[in-house]
Design an enzyme around this catalytic site. Structure first.
Site: not given
Ligand code: FMN
Length: 398
Positions: A48, A131, A153, A155, A181, A190, A271, A295, A298, A326, A328, A350
């Site tokens: 995930y 989040s 953050q 939604y 976001t 996913r 974002k 994201h 994702r 953001d 990577g 991550r």
């Protein structure tokens, strides 16, 4: 043949270490922490975190883009014994140009969850965003890390009263900015989650029972700590996709940003900006900062590569608002490259979640130390004493 007397002083046999400290001491990079995380976490929660949408092309490209950086204008023989990595984000001091991006479901990945991340971020002097899909309430994070610079953050829910209530709670518990976001009109596909049959909370199937035998500590911690739930949506039981679909609003548009602007007086960060035109619109609609983000790959697979889009966004709106990026980012060199391209700061997702899964709060401490040391070392080797000196002349893309 060397004699034992000569070899003896060189031989240092240390007893093998056990426990989290020894485990973390063996990790030299975020990739090493990821490997430890992979061994310690059941497949479904690890995937995930580790996975992205569809063919995961966007996620791979994000990481590869930083690999294409070649430093230029490297200055040697300059006194870099004291480099200053500090900066400020929306007026709040930050020890480095780095912040922790919002990530949902954290206690499903590792039982210490958001309070552990918040305390580690507070110690390191960086910002952490909680989040909406967090597993800790805004109030509980505030009491776990009272001196942390906290962002919330959001939604934006179809139910505007509920959204407004969340904004009030964020304000009352000392969150200094809100991130909205906007790259989640619908849920990304996913594929790893679909294949793993991921549910929240994890359900007890034959597969999970088998998994319990292989990861007893993880399951023990899950079952003996506070029940896993979305702090803001108590009692939800279903797949991530089902939850996401019930929460997100595909009709969201710029008028909703105006609604937000009316209901949140503090700094507003948008974002998920993936074009120059949308960055300009965000300024027109009152944003104080944007995060160039897909994201972490994702949502829309094959989305624009954020590091490559960043300079154009900075040129368009960088004089008016702060621009973050953001996707990577895995080491201090990546962060310095993002700042050289004009970002005020880079966010990681991550990287700190792997660290959490590898070693809980100590793991996040370790990851933040790696970033801090990496940013400082890269600046020293580049011959740069402060972030202000970094500019696009310092890199070319190979
Ligand atoms: C496990 C996980 C959960 C996430 N949950 C959220 C979320 O709830 N809200 C949000 O705005 N972004 C979320 N993101 C995206 C991150 O905020 C961030 O954009 C992304 O992780 C950056 O890419 P990176 O992981 O390569 O650093 C999530 C990312 C991950 C990996």
């Amino acid at each position: 043949m060397p004699r034992w007397q000569e070899i003896k002083p060189l031989v240092k046999i240390r007893p093998p270490g056990f426990g989290p400290e020894a485990r973390l001491a063996s990790a030299a990079s975020i990739w090493d922490l990821r490997e430890i995380a992979r061994r310690r976490t059941p497949c479904a929660p690890f995937d995930y975190t580790d996975g992205a949408a569809d063919q995961e092309v966007a996620m791979r490209r994000s990481r590869e883009a930083y690999g294409r950086v070649e430093w230029q204008d490297v200055t040697v023989l300059r006194d870099v014994s004291a480099v200053d990595t500090s900066t400020s984000l929306l007026g709040a001091p930050s020890s480095m140009p780095l912040a922790l991006a919002p990530t949902g479901f954290t206690r499903m990945l590792q039982h210490e969850g958001e309070p552990a991340i918040g305390r580690a971020a507070q110690r390191a002097g960086v910002t952490y965003a909680l989040s909406t899909l967090g597993t800790t309430t805004p109030e509980d994070l505030a009491s776990a890390a009272p001196d942390l610079n906290r962002w919330f953050q959001l939604y934006l829910f179809k139910d505007r009263d509920f959204s407004q209530e969340l904004l009030e709670r964020a304000k009352d518990s000392g969150y200094s900015a809100v991130i909205l976001t906007v790259d989640t009109a619908v849920a990304g596909a996913r594929l790893r989650d679909i294949r793993n049959g991921l549910t929240i909370p994890p359900s007890l199937t034959l597969k999970t029972l088998f998994d319990m035998a292989r990861h007893p500590a993880w399951w023990y911690n899950l079952l003996t700590t506070e029940p896993l739930e979305f702090a803001t949506f108590r009692n939800f039981d279903g797949t991530v996709a089902e939850l996401v679909t019930s929460v997100f609003d595909p009709a969201l548009n710029w008028a909703d940003i105006d609604w937000m602007r009316q209901h949140w007086q503090g700094p507003l960060v948008v974002k998920g900006i993936q074009s120059v035109e949308d960055a300009r619109k965000a300024v027109d609609h009152g944003a104080d900062a944007v995060i160039v983000s897909n994201h972490g790959g994702r949502q829309l697979d094959r989305a624009p590569t954020t590091f490559e889009l960043l300079p154009d966004v900075v040129d368009a709106v960088g004089e008016k608002i702060e621009v973050y990026v953001d996707g990577g980012i895995m080491d201090g060199g990546d962060v310095v490259a993002a700042v050289a391209q004009g970002a005020t700061a880079a966010l990681i997702g991550r990287a700190y979640l792997y660290a959490l899964m590898a070693g809980g709060e100590h793991g996040v401490d370790r990851a933040l130390e790696m970033f801090s040391a990496g940013i400082e070392r890269t600046m020293q080797l580049l011959g740069v004493a402060s972030l202000k000196e970094l500019d696009r002349g310092h890199l070319k893309m190979r």
